[in-house]
Design a protein around this motif. Sequence first.
Motif, PDB file in Angstrom:
ATOM      1  N   LYS A  48       0.802  -1.223   0.000  1.00 29.19           N
ATOM      2  CA  LYS A  48       0.000   0.000   0.000  1.00 29.19           C
ATOM      3  C   LYS A  48       0.837   1.277   0.000  1.00 29.19           C
ATOM      4  O   LYS A  48       0.424   2.291  -0.564  1.00 29.19           O
ATOM      5  N   SER A  49       1.981   1.242   0.666  1.00 29.59           N
ATOM      6  CA  SER A  49       2.781   2.460   0.779  1.00 29.59           C
ATOM      7  C   SER A  49       4.255   2.098   0.947  1.00 29.59           C
ATOM      8  O   SER A  49       4.818   2.204   2.039  1.00 29.59           O
ATOM      9  N   PRO A  50       4.878   1.623  -0.147  1.00 28.64           N
ATOM     10  CA  PRO A  50       6.272   1.181  -0.024  1.00 28.64           C
ATOM     11  C   PRO A  50       7.244   2.348   0.178  1.00 28.64           C
ATOM     12  O   PRO A  50       7.246   3.296  -0.601  1.00 28.64           O
ATOM     13  N   GLU A  84       4.858  10.018  -4.728  1.00 24.72           N
ATOM     14  CA  GLU A  84       4.302  10.031  -3.366  1.00 24.72           C
ATOM     15  C   GLU A  84       2.778   9.939  -3.393  1.00 24.72           C
ATOM     16  O   GLU A  84       2.162   9.526  -2.420  1.00 24.72           O
ATOM     17  N   ARG A  85       2.161  10.287  -4.532  1.00 28.69           N
ATOM     18  CA  ARG A  85       0.698  10.156  -4.601  1.00 28.69           C
ATOM     19  C   ARG A  85       0.290   8.695  -4.570  1.00 28.69           C
ATOM     20  O   ARG A  85      -0.860   8.366  -4.283  1.00 28.69           O
ATOM     21  N   PHE A  86       1.234   7.773  -4.883  1.00 31.27           N
ATOM     22  CA  PHE A  86       0.965   6.337  -4.775  1.00 31.27           C
ATOM     23  C   PHE A  86       1.422   5.788  -3.427  1.00 31.27           C
ATOM     24  O   PHE A  86       1.382   4.579  -3.207  1.00 31.27           O
ATOM     25  N   GLY A  87       1.903   6.644  -2.547  1.00 33.02           N
ATOM     26  CA  GLY A  87       2.407   6.193  -1.261  1.00 33.02           C
ATOM     27  C   GLY A  87       3.860   5.777  -1.292  1.00 33.02           C
ATOM     28  O   GLY A  87       4.404   5.307  -0.298  1.00 33.02           O
ATOM     29  N   ARG A  91      16.991   0.902   7.163  1.00 35.58           N
ATOM     30  CA  ARG A  91      16.240   0.367   8.303  1.00 35.58           C
ATOM     31  C   ARG A  91      14.784   0.812   8.289  1.00 35.58           C
ATOM     32  O   ARG A  91      13.944   0.243   8.971  1.00 35.58           O
ATOM     33  N   HIS A  92      14.478   1.856   7.521  1.00 36.31           N
ATOM     34  CA  HIS A  92      13.108   2.352   7.416  1.00 36.31           C
ATOM     35  C   HIS A  92      12.444   1.936   6.118  1.00 36.31           C
ATOM     36  O   HIS A  92      11.311   2.336   5.854  1.00 36.31           O
ATOM     37  N   ALA A  93      13.146   1.150   5.294  1.00 38.83           N
ATOM     38  CA  ALA A  93      12.675   0.883   3.933  1.00 38.83           C
ATOM     39  C   ALA A  93      11.923  -0.448   3.839  1.00 38.83           C
ATOM     40  O   ALA A  93      12.177  -1.390   4.590  1.00 38.83           O
ATOM     41  N   ASP A  94      11.002  -0.496   2.868  1.00 42.78           N
ATOM     42  CA  ASP A  94      10.307  -1.734   2.499  1.00 42.78           C
ATOM     43  C   ASP A  94      10.891  -2.316   1.221  1.00 42.78           C
ATOM     44  O   ASP A  94      10.672  -3.483   0.912  1.00 42.78           O
ATOM     45  N   ALA A  95      11.562  -1.477   0.452  1.00 41.21           N
ATOM     46  CA  ALA A  95      12.077  -1.917  -0.842  1.00 41.21           C
ATOM     47  C   ALA A  95      13.377  -1.175  -1.140  1.00 41.21           C
ATOM     48  O   ALA A  95      13.584  -0.057  -0.672  1.00 41.21           O
ATOM     49  N   GLY A 123       6.937  -0.797 -13.221  1.00 46.59           N
ATOM     50  CA  GLY A 123       7.584  -1.991 -12.681  1.00 46.59           C
ATOM     51  C   GLY A 123       7.326  -2.152 -11.185  1.00 46.59           C
ATOM     52  O   GLY A 123       7.041  -3.252 -10.708  1.00 46.59           O
ATOM     53  N   VAL A 124       7.437  -1.061 -10.449  1.00 45.40           N
ATOM     54  CA  VAL A 124       7.207  -1.115  -8.992  1.00 45.40           C
ATOM     55  C   VAL A 124       5.755  -1.502  -8.697  1.00 45.40           C
ATOM     56  O   VAL A 124       5.494  -2.403  -7.899  1.00 45.40           O
ATOM     57  N   VAL A 125       4.820  -0.876  -9.382  1.00 53.62           N
ATOM     58  CA  VAL A 125       3.404  -1.165  -9.142  1.00 53.62           C
ATOM     59  C   VAL A 125       3.063  -2.605  -9.490  1.00 53.62           C
ATOM     60  O   VAL A 125       2.383  -3.310  -8.737  1.00 53.62           O
ATOM     61  N   LYS A 126       3.555  -3.087 -10.648  1.00 53.83           N
ATOM     62  CA  LYS A 126       3.261  -4.467 -11.081  1.00 53.83           C
ATOM     63  C   LYS A 126       3.874  -5.493 -10.138  1.00 53.83           C
ATOM     64  O   LYS A 126       3.252  -6.503  -9.809  1.00 53.83           O
ATOM     65  N   ALA A 127       5.110  -5.251  -9.716  1.00 48.94           N
ATOM     66  CA  ALA A 127       5.764  -6.214  -8.815  1.00 48.94           C
ATOM     67  C   ALA A 127       5.038  -6.286  -7.473  1.00 48.94           C
ATOM     68  O   ALA A 127       4.832  -7.372  -6.926  1.00 48.94           O
ATOM     69  N   LEU A 128       4.621  -5.150  -6.943  1.00 44.25           N
ATOM     70  CA  LEU A 128       3.933  -5.139  -5.651  1.00 44.25           C
ATOM     71  C   LEU A 128       2.556  -5.767  -5.774  1.00 44.25           C
ATOM     72  O   LEU A 128       2.045  -6.362  -4.808  1.00 44.25           O
ATOM     73  N   ALA A 129       1.943  -5.692  -6.949  1.00 42.90           N
ATOM     74  CA  ALA A 129       0.607  -6.245  -7.143  1.00 42.90           C
ATOM     75  C   ALA A 129       0.589  -7.764  -7.036  1.00 42.90           C
ATOM     76  O   ALA A 129      -0.441  -8.352  -6.689  1.00 42.90           O
ATOM     77  N   VAL A 130       1.717  -8.429  -7.343  1.00 38.78           N
ATOM     78  CA  VAL A 130       1.716  -9.892  -7.321  1.00 38.78           C
ATOM     79  C   VAL A 130       2.240 -10.464  -6.003  1.00 38.78           C
ATOM     80  O   VAL A 130       2.348 -11.681  -5.868  1.00 38.78           O
ATOM     81  N   LEU A 131       2.565  -9.626  -5.051  1.00 40.40           N
ATOM     82  CA  LEU A 131       3.045 -10.145  -3.760  1.00 40.40           C
ATOM     83  C   LEU A 131       1.928 -10.859  -3.024  1.00 40.40           C
ATOM     84  O   LEU A 131       0.775 -10.484  -3.094  1.00 40.40           O
TER      85      LEU A 131
END
Length: 143
Positions: A10-12, A40-43, A51-55, A135-143
């Motif tokens: 939702k907000s990587p 940032e409009r996509f989060g 240490r604060h990152a998701d990706a 690429g970021v949106v598509k990869a996160l969609a299949v998690l």
Amino acid sequence: MSWNIWALKKSPWVFHVNTGACNNCDIEIVNCLTPKFDVERFGIKLVGSPRHADALLVTGAVTAQARPRLEEVYRQTPKPCVVFAIGACACDRGIFHNSYHVVGPVDKIIKAIDPDAIIAYVPGCPPKPEAIISGVVKALAVL
Ligand code: SF4
């Protein structure tokens, strides 16, 4: 779905790592953050510490000098995280394929320390901001 996967989708929060790129891929990543593309409009938010990152957004073919830094950054990133190989160099060494100082590509280095690592690839030299965002949106969609 665990809470951390939910947050990742939702907000990587992303951390940028240059492992020896020529800087064009890095400029396109920065371009994604400008008001024109405004990720940032996509989060999607750039953070200053792994240490604060998701990706991780990784550019470059991974030089021998950069390898220990990439490994350390990956170890410091909370899991699960997604490693995005941005550009032809990060995906498969690109024009630096036969260079003596290159030990990459990114997936080889990351998989050596974590066989379960999640790697996504965004090819291009450099990839356009639209391609990076897609690429970021598509990869996160299949998690
Ligand atoms: S993929 Fe192209 S633009 Fe990106 S770091 Fe490699 S040579 Fe530079």
